[in-house]
Structures are given as C-alpha cells and as structure tokens.
Motif scaffolding. Structure first.
Motif, PDB file in Angstrom:
ATOM      1  N   ASP A 127      -1.905  -1.960 -13.828  1.00  0.00           N
ATOM      2  CA  ASP A 127      -1.462  -0.674 -13.302  1.00  0.00           C
ATOM      3  C   ASP A 127      -1.695   0.543 -14.189  1.00  0.00           C
ATOM      4  O   ASP A 127      -1.093   1.578 -13.987  1.00  0.00           O
ATOM      5  CB  ASP A 127       0.025  -0.771 -12.939  1.00  0.00           C
ATOM      6  N   LEU A 146       2.461   3.265  -3.740  1.00  0.00           N
ATOM      7  CA  LEU A 146       1.277   2.390  -3.731  1.00  0.00           C
ATOM      8  C   LEU A 146       0.574   2.489  -2.383  1.00  0.00           C
ATOM      9  O   LEU A 146      -0.648   2.533  -2.314  1.00  0.00           O
ATOM     10  CB  LEU A 146       1.708   0.932  -3.924  1.00  0.00           C
ATOM     11  N   LEU A 197      -7.009  -1.524  -6.077  1.00  0.00           N
ATOM     12  CA  LEU A 197      -6.127  -0.458  -6.566  1.00  0.00           C
ATOM     13  C   LEU A 197      -6.178  -0.275  -8.076  1.00  0.00           C
ATOM     14  O   LEU A 197      -5.889   0.801  -8.586  1.00  0.00           O
ATOM     15  CB  LEU A 197      -4.694  -0.756  -6.122  1.00  0.00           C
ATOM     16  N   CYS A 254      -2.548   0.807  -0.475  1.00  0.00           N
ATOM     17  CA  CYS A 254      -2.007  -0.557  -0.563  1.00  0.00           C
ATOM     18  C   CYS A 254      -1.670  -1.052   0.847  1.00  0.00           C
ATOM     19  O   CYS A 254      -1.240  -0.273   1.698  1.00  0.00           O
ATOM     20  CB  CYS A 254      -0.756  -0.548  -1.434  1.00  0.00           C
ATOM     21  N   ARG A 255      -1.871  -2.358   1.065  1.00  0.00           N
ATOM     22  CA  ARG A 255      -1.598  -2.943   2.388  1.00  0.00           C
ATOM     23  C   ARG A 255      -0.336  -3.789   2.387  1.00  0.00           C
ATOM     24  O   ARG A 255      -0.076  -4.531   3.332  1.00  0.00           O
ATOM     25  CB  ARG A 255      -2.788  -3.802   2.807  1.00  0.00           C
ATOM     26  N   CYS A 276      -6.912  -7.594  -5.559  1.00  0.00           N
ATOM     27  CA  CYS A 276      -6.408  -6.630  -4.580  1.00  0.00           C
ATOM     28  C   CYS A 276      -7.532  -6.271  -3.600  1.00  0.00           C
ATOM     29  O   CYS A 276      -8.616  -5.886  -4.020  1.00  0.00           O
ATOM     30  CB  CYS A 276      -5.939  -5.382  -5.321  1.00  0.00           C
ATOM     31  N   SER A 289       2.183  -5.025  -8.671  1.00  0.00           N
ATOM     32  CA  SER A 289       0.978  -4.196  -8.528  1.00  0.00           C
ATOM     33  C   SER A 289      -0.141  -4.901  -9.263  1.00  0.00           C
ATOM     34  O   SER A 289       0.108  -5.766 -10.090  1.00  0.00           O
ATOM     35  CB  SER A 289       1.179  -2.806  -9.125  1.00  0.00           C
ATOM     36  N   CYS A 345      -1.529  -9.211  -5.182  1.00  0.00           N
ATOM     37  CA  CYS A 345      -1.487  -8.960  -6.634  1.00  0.00           C
ATOM     38  C   CYS A 345      -0.358  -9.757  -7.282  1.00  0.00           C
ATOM     39  O   CYS A 345      -0.489 -10.233  -8.408  1.00  0.00           O
ATOM     40  CB  CYS A 345      -1.330  -7.469  -6.912  1.00  0.00           C
TER      41      CYS A 345
END
Ligand code: SF4
Lengths: 144, 460
Positions: B199, B376, B397, B381-382, B393, B196, B387
């Motif tokens: 975070d 996520l 995110l 999130c894709r 990102c 991620s 990341c």
C-alpha cells in the motif's frame, strides 16, 4: 504473494452460467498459478469473439480455453453453438500464423448438478501437453 | 463568517473499464443483412466505437451502452439481447453491494452525486443503516437548499475536548486551561485499511487527498516513511507504546496521535502531552457491549477524542453484536445522561459505505466518522478481497499513481460533501455540529414498527 508456477500461461474464458460461485471457486487456482492463469468470465459463451481469443494469445497466453455449457443448455438459446463456430474460426487464424490449432480449446460440458469452476479448469488443463509459445525465440513476459 | 468550503472536482477517468450491470449479447450468425442495421442507429454510437480492453477482455459495448434498449427492440431477427452481467453481481458482498460499489466508482470518476433519475427502487427498509431514515420535512425551504441555497451550510467539526465553563480568578484572569482543538472542514477522516495490496502508493494517495481536503489520515507508526513527513500535519499517528527511537522534536511536529485503549492509555497520553501539550490524543476503542461504560470512564479520565471502531460490516465485537449505529446511540445517550457528552469528541468508523451512512452515524451521536474501504473503491477496488488472500489485485491497485488516486478520493469526498449539504438543507440545519445526536431528525424502523403494531398486540 501468490505462488507462481512455471510453464504455459492459460487464458480461461468461461460462461458464467456454469458456476454461480465462480468468483470464489477460482481463487484456489489464482493463488496456485499466479500470473500463469487469467480468468475471463463472460455472460454467455456466445459472447466470445475470435478477437478475444487471438488477443489473449497476443498478450501472453500460451493456451486459450473456452468453457461452455452443453448443447441445448444455453440460456440465450444457441450461445454455445455460435461459440463453437467462433472457436473454429480463431483456430484457423492461429494456424495461418504458424501456431498449433490446439492452443485454442473448446470444452463443452453438460452440467446436471452445480459444478465448481476450479474442478472444470483443472480437468481442462490436465490434458495439456503444449509448451510455452516461442515467438521468434522470445517468450512473452510473465512475472516469475 | 468563515469562507465557504468548497471541494473542487473534475472528471478523473478510470484506468480499467468499469464493470457494468448489464451486458450486450449480439449474435452475428442469423443476421438478415438489413439495408440499415439497427446498430447504426445507436445514438451513443457504441457499436461504431466498439473496442476491447485486452487486460481484462472487457468489451467497450458494455461500458458505453446506456441501456436505452433501442437496438434490442428494433433488430428484426431478435439477435441483440441484454443480460445481467454476472461479474457485476459478483462484486463485493451482501454489505458492500454491487450497487454501492458502482455508485462509489461513479462519484470518484465524476465528483457528482449519483442520481438514478428513476426514483428509489430499493426495499422499504433493511438492516444496518437501512433501518433508519432521515426526516427531510424541511426540504421545501429554498434558501437553505443544500448545495445551491443562499445560506451557507457549514460542515466543519471540532476535534478535541471542550470546556463546559470557563473559570476566572478574582482579578479577572483566566484560570481554566484551554484544551487544544482542531477544526476540520468536513466530518470525515481516513482510517487504516482492513486489507489492501502493498500500500505504499495507496497511502500516498490518501495523504495527498487528505491534505487537499483539509483532513487527516491514520497511519501506523511503523508504516511512516521519510517521504511522508511533509504530510505530518495531516497524519494521525497510531502508536502502540512509547516509540523510543523517535525524538521529542518529532512529536512536536504532529497534531494528532492515536493510541489503543489499554492499561497504558493514561500513562501514554500523559507522556505525549508532556512533550507537546497542543497534541490531540485519540483513543481507539473497539465497539462492544462494554463500550458505553468504558467511554464514560475514559471521558471522565480526561480523554479528548475516542475513536469507536466496528468491523468492515459495521458490527461490533463480542456475542450478540450490535450494529455501529445502535451502539453509537447507546453511548451518546449514556454520556448525555451523565452530563458529559459535550466534553469529549466521539468518532465512529467501520461499515461506512455511503454518504448517507455518515449523516446517519452523526445523527446517532458521532461527531465525525472515519472511512476506509470507500477510499479504495474510489481507486477502482472491487472489494473482492483477493489481496487479503495473497492473490494479485485484478485492478493493480499497488501500482496506482498517487496523484491520480488523490484526485479520485477528492472527487468521492466532494460527492459526499454535497450529499451532506443536501441532507442538512433538507432537515433544516445550517451546520453539521448540530446534527450530532439529533435523533428527532430521523425515524427508526424498529421503533415505528413497535409504535404502530403494539396496539394490535403484535410485537416481533
Ligand atoms: S480489487 Fe480486490 S484485490 Fe484489489 S484492492 Fe480491492 S479487494 Fe484487494
């Protein structure tokens, strides 16, 4: 975090028919240039509107490139021919506000074999001699 | 009867326009200037409301278009086309497919079950969870009709060790020590993310979401910050060894702790139980061919909860790896054979991407599941994994508002909860506890294929 390069900010619009693995192949550049490069894939270069190019410059890009396939190769027929007209139009508009025409660049590439977007973009920006735009003495923000 | 568990959802808009499956390509050049342009006749007014998201240069034409093809068909000079959007095709990978990602986005935005309306157009069977089907032969029973039926369907599960029988002294006093048990209202907990962007805010979103849903979030001890302590009763703290810098009072506030499987497992569990006997200790065990034996050993040693983890594609570690559902089946049946299955709680995680995966893993023997990437994705999130490579990102995110994120997660889980109710209703069950290991309520493609084709002398 990605390494950041000083210098102009590039907005790269490109027809995705150029490189089927574009999402992977462009990462090297994203890592190297950080916030100084932004990619805007489009399904066909004919989908570009002058507004896209102007908005890219307005939101911080110093150079806007449009990469298209060669004439006669467009899968939608005439997308790249239409793109050329729109790029011309956008170039005229930025000239009117006092920017150089060559801040918007059209690169048309006859593709015979699969090509990586990374190579195409490196070739395109290698020839750039333009400095960041000075907007009334203020540069637009990038995360340096 | 317990109060009905209900997840309140509401529309929580995206921050970025969603990437759509197809895009409109409308040429201006060659326009015949008809008296009334077909674009004016769009019932959704997508051309009139057209806008541009300058952060991503995404045209609202694509996100607003409902694929009715009216303009495409009616333009006399054929100037309007619709084409597959290659950005959509580039989402995720072969496991976390664009279809799964966009369906998760839809659920997180609306809290609703994704319904295509066009029937199922996918392949007959596939790999992983697609190699099994749930047997929905009870779908005709109206009173147990999933979300809307009169009968209450419980999705509550128990986390902890269970006694098989109570022992009493001659004077009637209870001798057996009752182990602690936690009830969670749905069989889902949130796991540590495989990757991620920074975070801080993402974890806060998980914590707010878990608290409102009544479940737990796994957090590494070193990640725990001061302002997360208000959520301690919804945190499963992962500790690698005895954290000497924490005082005993801290462990008395926790309800669950996770420890990795190692030579120290037993000693660490005893140390924790000595401080807080009500604490549930979960052991994290990576799935592998050795897992059934190891689970048996841990269960006989008195471990309460075992968290069996696969990688993000649901595959175990080691040569010739099994898919999580197959290994879970093995482990469950092995414990049943040994007569100790009901004593221990098994939680499975890794590769759970859709609500049906949760139900299928429970059918294969898990009591509950842990999820990570879908949370996520709920926050846009894709699954591009930039990341992981240190690239910024694309949907920023790291900068989300945790309360927005928590609402998106609540919506997603609300959608999953409703799908679980539908599955339970359709297989004729009133509680998810009974679905565990109910392999009779499912069909496995490989077994069916063997059964049908073996008589023809064709075995693959
Ligand atoms: S969108 Fe890509 S970079 Fe952002 S969190 Fe998801 S995987 Fe990571």
């Amino acid at each position: 975090m990605a390494q950041q390069k000083k210098g102009p900010v590039f907005a790269i619009f490109f027809c995705q028919q150029l490189d089927a693995r574009q999402d992977i192949n462009r990462r090297c550049l994203e890592k190297e240039f950080g916030s100084h490069i932004r990619f805007f894939p489009i399904p066909c270069s004919g989908r570009i509107e002058p507004l896209h190019l102007l908005k890219a410059i307005e939101s911080g890009a110093d150079m806007a490139y449009l990469l298209t396939c060669g004439e006669g190769d467009c899968r939608y027929g005439e997308g790249n021919i239409r793109a050329k007209k729109r790029v011309n139009y956008a170039q005229g508009l930025i000239e009117e506000i006092g920017l150089e025409r060559k801040r918007i660049v059209l690169i048309s590439k006859k593709i015979d074999a699969p090509v990586s977007i990374d190579i195409l973009v490196r070739e395109a920006i290698a020839g750039n001699d333009m400095l960041p735009i000075q907007w009334n003495g203020h540069n637009l923000q990038v995360d340096d | 009867m317990p109060g009905r568990y209900h997840i309140h959802t509401k529309v929580v808009p995206n921050r970025f326009p969603a990437i759509t499956r197809s895009g409109v390509i409308a040429w201006e050049e060659g326009c015949l200037k008809c008296a009334r342009c077909v674009k004016k006749d769009c019932v959704y007014k997508v051309y009139e409301k057209r806008g541009l998201d300058t952060r991503q240069m995404l045209d609202s034409l694509d996100s607003m278009c409902k694929d009715c093809f009216r303009c495409v068909q009616n333009c006399p000079n054929r100037l309007i086309h619709k084409g597959i959007n290659p950005v959509y095709r580039a989402l995720g990978d072969s496991y976390w497919t664009p279809e799964i990602i966009s369906s998760l986005w839809f659920q997180a935005e609306t809290g609703r079950i994704p319904v295509s309306g066009g029937g199922y157009g996918g392949p007959f069977s596939g790999k992983g969870f697609d190699a099994m089907w749930t047997d929905m032969s009870e779908i005709v029973r109206p009173t147990r009709d999933g979300i809307h039926g009169r009968e209450y369907i419980s999705t509550t599960v128990d986390i902890g060790r269970k006694l098989m029988a109570l022992e009493f002294a001659p004077d009637g006093g209870l001798i057996s020590q009752i182990p602690p048990l936690i009830e969670i209202p749905l069989p889902i907990m949130f796991d540590i993310l495989p990757w991620s962007p920074p975070d801080d805010k993402i974890i806060k979103a998980f914590l707010h979401g878990a608290r409102s849903l009544g479940t737990f979030v796994c957090i590494e001890e070193s990640y725990l910050q001061h302002d997360m302590e208000e959520f301690l009763s919804h945190i499963i703290l992962l500790i690698e060894g005895i954290p000497h810098h924490r005082d005993k009072g801290f462990f008395q506030m926790l309800r669950m702790v996770e420890i990795p499987d190692s030579g120290e497992t037993k000693a660490l569990q005893e140390w924790l139980k000595e401080i807080n006997s009500e604490l549930i200790v979960m052991v994290k065990l990576p799935l592998s061919a050795e897992a059934p034996e190891r689970v048996f050993q841990l269960a006989t040693d008195g471990v309460e909860v075992i968290h069996l983890v696969a990688d993000e594609y649901g595959m175990e570690w080691g040569g010739n790896p099994f898919f999580i559902a197959d290994r879970m089946k093995d482990i469950h049946l092995f414990l049943v054979e040994k007569g100790i299955r009901d004593q221990v709680t098994l939680i499975g995680g890794g590769g759970i991407a859709m609500a049906e995966h949760m139900a299928k893993l429970i059918i294969c023997g898990a009591d509950a599941v842990t999820i990570d990437i879908p949370l996520l994705v709920a926050m846009e999130c894709r699954v591009c994994r930039r990341c992981k490579e240190g690239i910024p990102c694309p949907v920023e995110l790291e900068g989300i508002d945790p309360l927005w994120g928590a609402m998106r997660i609540t919506n997603l889980i609300g959608g999953w909860h409703n799908q679980l109710l539908e599955i339970l209703g359709a297989v004729g069950m009133r509680e998810v506890r009974r679905l565990r290991g109910e392999m009779g309520r499912s069909m496995f493609f490989e077994e069916l294929e063997q059964e049908f084709f073996a008589t023809m002398g064709n075995s693959r």
